[in-house]
Scaffold this active site. Structure first.
Site, PDB file in Angstrom:
ATOM      1  CD1 TRP A 181      -2.594   1.867   0.577  1.00 40.39           C
ATOM      2  CD2 TRP A 181      -1.198   2.455   2.245  1.00 40.39           C
ATOM      3  NE1 TRP A 181      -2.879   3.165   0.944  1.00 40.39           N
ATOM      4  CE2 TRP A 181      -2.044   3.552   1.950  1.00 40.39           C
ATOM      5  CE3 TRP A 181      -0.237   2.593   3.244  1.00 40.39           C
ATOM      6  CZ2 TRP A 181      -1.963   4.772   2.637  1.00 40.39           C
ATOM      7  CZ3 TRP A 181      -0.150   3.804   3.927  1.00 40.39           C
ATOM      8  CH2 TRP A 181      -1.013   4.878   3.632  1.00 40.39           C
ATOM      9  CD  GLU A 222      -4.641  -1.316   2.387  1.00 40.79           C
ATOM     10  OE1 GLU A 222      -3.457  -1.484   2.711  1.00 40.79           O
ATOM     11  OE2 GLU A 222      -5.534  -1.017   3.201  1.00 40.79           O
ATOM     12  CE  LYS A 224      -6.225   6.032   2.744  1.00 40.48           C
ATOM     13  NZ  LYS A 224      -5.249   6.223   3.797  1.00 40.48           N
ATOM     14  CG  ASP A 255      -8.588  -0.615   4.883  1.00 39.88           C
ATOM     15  OD1 ASP A 255      -9.643  -0.068   5.253  1.00 39.88           O
ATOM     16  OD2 ASP A 255      -7.532  -0.562   5.550  1.00 39.88           O
ATOM     17  CG  HIS A 258      -8.657   2.091   2.079  1.00 36.39           C
ATOM     18  ND1 HIS A 258      -7.413   1.625   1.756  1.00 36.39           N
ATOM     19  CD2 HIS A 258      -8.546   2.622   3.321  1.00 36.39           C
ATOM     20  CE1 HIS A 258      -6.582   1.834   2.759  1.00 36.39           C
ATOM     21  NE2 HIS A 258      -7.250   2.438   3.729  1.00 36.39           N
ATOM     22  CG  HIS A 282      -5.961  -4.117   5.690  1.00 35.14           C
ATOM     23  ND1 HIS A 282      -5.091  -3.083   5.416  1.00 35.14           N
ATOM     24  CD2 HIS A 282      -5.195  -5.227   5.876  1.00 35.14           C
ATOM     25  CE1 HIS A 282      -3.852  -3.558   5.431  1.00 35.14           C
ATOM     26  NE2 HIS A 282      -3.884  -4.841   5.694  1.00 35.14           N
ATOM     27  CG  ASP A 290      -9.153   5.012   6.005  1.00 35.50           C
ATOM     28  OD1 ASP A 290      -9.577   4.017   6.606  1.00 35.50           O
ATOM     29  OD2 ASP A 290      -8.009   5.089   5.541  1.00 35.50           O
ATOM     30  CG  ASP A 292      -7.566   3.126   9.857  1.00 36.95           C
ATOM     31  OD1 ASP A 292      -7.897   2.008   9.430  1.00 36.95           O
ATOM     32  OD2 ASP A 292      -7.015   3.989   9.145  1.00 36.95           O
ATOM     33  CG  ASP A 322      -5.129  -1.270   8.604  1.00 41.54           C
ATOM     34  OD1 ASP A 322      -4.431  -0.720   9.477  1.00 41.54           O
ATOM     35  OD2 ASP A 322      -5.228  -0.835   7.434  1.00 41.54           O
TER      36      ASP A 322
HETATM   37  C1  RNT Z   1      -3.823   3.017   5.125  1.00 40.69           C
HETATM   38  C2  RNT Z   1      -3.933   1.556   4.855  1.00 40.69           C
HETATM   39  C3  RNT Z   1      -2.788   0.719   5.329  1.00 40.69           C
HETATM   40  C4  RNT Z   1      -2.279   1.104   6.679  1.00 40.69           C
HETATM   41  C5  RNT Z   1      -1.305   0.136   7.300  1.00 40.69           C
HETATM   42  C6  RNT Z   1      -0.535   0.748   8.403  1.00 40.69           C
HETATM   43  O1  RNT Z   1      -4.967   3.705   4.847  1.00 40.69           O
HETATM   44  O2  RNT Z   1      -5.130   1.085   5.377  1.00 40.69           O
HETATM   45  O3  RNT Z   1      -3.148  -0.612   5.279  1.00 40.69           O
HETATM   46  O4  RNT Z   1      -3.310   1.309   7.584  1.00 40.69           O
HETATM   47  O5  RNT Z   1      -0.508  -0.414   6.345  1.00 40.69           O
HETATM   48 ZN    ZN Z   2      -5.416  -1.012   5.324  1.00 35.02          ZN
END
Ligand code: RNT
Ligand code: ZN
Length: 413
Positions: A181, A222, A224, A255, A258, A282, A290, A292, A322
């Site tokens: 990523w 990945e 985004k 993810d 994303h 993820h 996003d 997290d 994640d």
């Molecule tokens: C970032 C991605 C990625 C990170 C990690 C730390 O938006 O989700 O996967 O969160 O690699």
């Molecule tokens: Zn991620």
């Protein structure tokens, strides 16, 4: 009657075998992200977090050394049932003083201590090159940089990470999912969208050109939609990544933070599985963006797990957590999130999928809706509690975490 026995009977009346669900649940590995423990800082360059991702909060006691992070992960493992893999970022390389290894020159020896740790806990690894929080990011860019020296540096990093992943797989005897990523993008309207994407493609081709054992290292990409400071453009968009993985035969990684806010990964899984043999996820929780946040036992997490189970794809989908919350006890953040994923998986395994499918195919939509509503209030809690009991894991974990906080975390600066 014992609560589990009673729950078992209730589920059986819908044709659901709780014993089968529990033995399945036990086998599904969840890849535990190491970066919740130290706010995604790592041990190599120790720079402030960059790359358009952010932790907020300053809860005391974060891990700042490999020993502390390992101790914290050990605590997490003791409070989580089932199988776990350890998901490391390259920035967690353990580099001795005087060793000038940088991201383009790290190697297996910088992960030997992690290998010993994983072996002790019978864990496999997953791995991630770290294309952020480093002085070689130029204008925030890595693999898409128009500066050839910068781009090459990061290509070398990607190659080193494939080598390290192969080493980790060899040491543990378990395949390593290696996820690429990059944050690269633009804060404001680009003057060129194709250029950075073309360079990303070329960089990935160069990274993947080194020989490696594809049965041991499963490389994924990945996508985004945007990052903080990269609001207007992301080179690794969904279309870019999906087309790239299809062309090169690597794995897609989705993810769930994303995508645009009303898009859901649960709806994408079946579509992806019709075209990709394997899929990586993820699991996170975005709140308005996003962000997290810690994963909860919420509707979308359940829906994601339901899809994996009813597509009969538990062996084709790699589930990783994640997220990173620095505003609460980090051990609790880890434990709550991983347990939520497992609970959602249990919920999914306790669905009468054949019945639901038949109701849909027969056009009996009233019954389909009513049955799905009925299932929501089934006694899954009793089955979960039984699972924890069998795995020898405490149900109420906060007292344990409080004690660890008093004894260990508070002693840290
Ligand atoms: C970032 C991605 C990625 C990170 C990690 C730390 O938006 O989700 O996967 O969160 O690699
Ligand atoms: Zn991620």
């Amino acid at each position: 009657m014992d609560r589990y026995e009673s729950a078992k009977e209730m589920y059986a009346s819908y044709g659901i075998d709780t014993e089968a669900a529990l033995s399945k649940l036990k086998e599904v590995p969840i890849s535990l992200h190491c970066w919740q423990g130290d706010d995604v800082i790592g041990f190599d360059s120790k720079q402030a977090l960059s790359g358009g991702i952010q932790t907020t909060g300053n809860y005391p006691g974060k891990a700042t050394t490999p020993e502390e992070l390992m101790a914290d992960i050990e605590k997490v493992i003791s409070l989580v049932p089932g199988r776990l893999k350890l998901n490391l970022h390259a920035s967690y390389a353990i580099i001795e003083e005087g060793d000038h290894a940088d991201r383009d020159s790290i190697s297996s020896k910088h992960f030997e201590k992690w290998v010993a740790f994983a072996k002790k806990h019978h864990m496999g690894f997953d791995f991630n090159p770290t294309f952020f929080s480093h002085p070689k990011m130029k204008d925030g860019l890595s693999l898409t940089s128009p500066d050839e020296e910068t781009r090459k540096f990061w290509v070398e990093h990607g190659k080193r990470c494939i080598e390290i992943s192969e080493y980790l797989a060899g040491e543990t005897g378990m395949p390593v999912v290696m996820n690429i990523w990059i944050p690269d993008g633009m804060k404001d309207i680009p003057g060129d969208r194709m250029g950075p994407r073309a360079r990303y493609k070329q960089s990935l081709d160069e990274i993947l050109s080194i020989p490696y054992d594809k049965s041991k290292v499963l490389v994924c990409l990945e996508s985004k939609v945007f990052g903080i400071g990269f609001e207007s453009y992301t080179a690794g968009s969904s279309e870019f990544c999906m087309n790239y993985v299809m062309q090169k035969g690597i794995l897609p990684l989705m993810d769930n933070g994303h995508y645009h806010p009303t898009e859901v990964v649960s709806d994408k899984i079946s579509a992806m599985l019709l075209f990709s043999d394997k899929l990586a996820l993820h699991v996170t929780r975005g709140v308005r963006w996003d962000s997290d946040h810690v994963v909860l036992y919420d509707d979308e997490t359940k829906e994601i797990m339901k899809e994996i189970v009813r597509c009969d794809a538990l062996d084709r989908v790699f589930i990783a957590t994640d997220y990173f919350d620095a505003s609460i006890n980090r051990i609790a953040a880890w434990v709550t999130g991983v347990r939520s994923v497992q609970k959602a998986l249990l919920f999914a395994l306790l669905q009468p999928n054949a019945t639901l499918k038949a109701l849909q195919d027969e056009g009996r939509f009233t019954e389909l809706m009513a049955l799905q509503e009925e299932l929501k209030t089934m006694p899954i809690g009793d089955v979960w509690t039984e699972y924890l009991k069998r795995e020898g894991i405490v149900s109420a974990y906060i007292p344990e975490i409080k004690a660890y906080e008093e004894k260990i975390l508070k002693e840290r600066m």
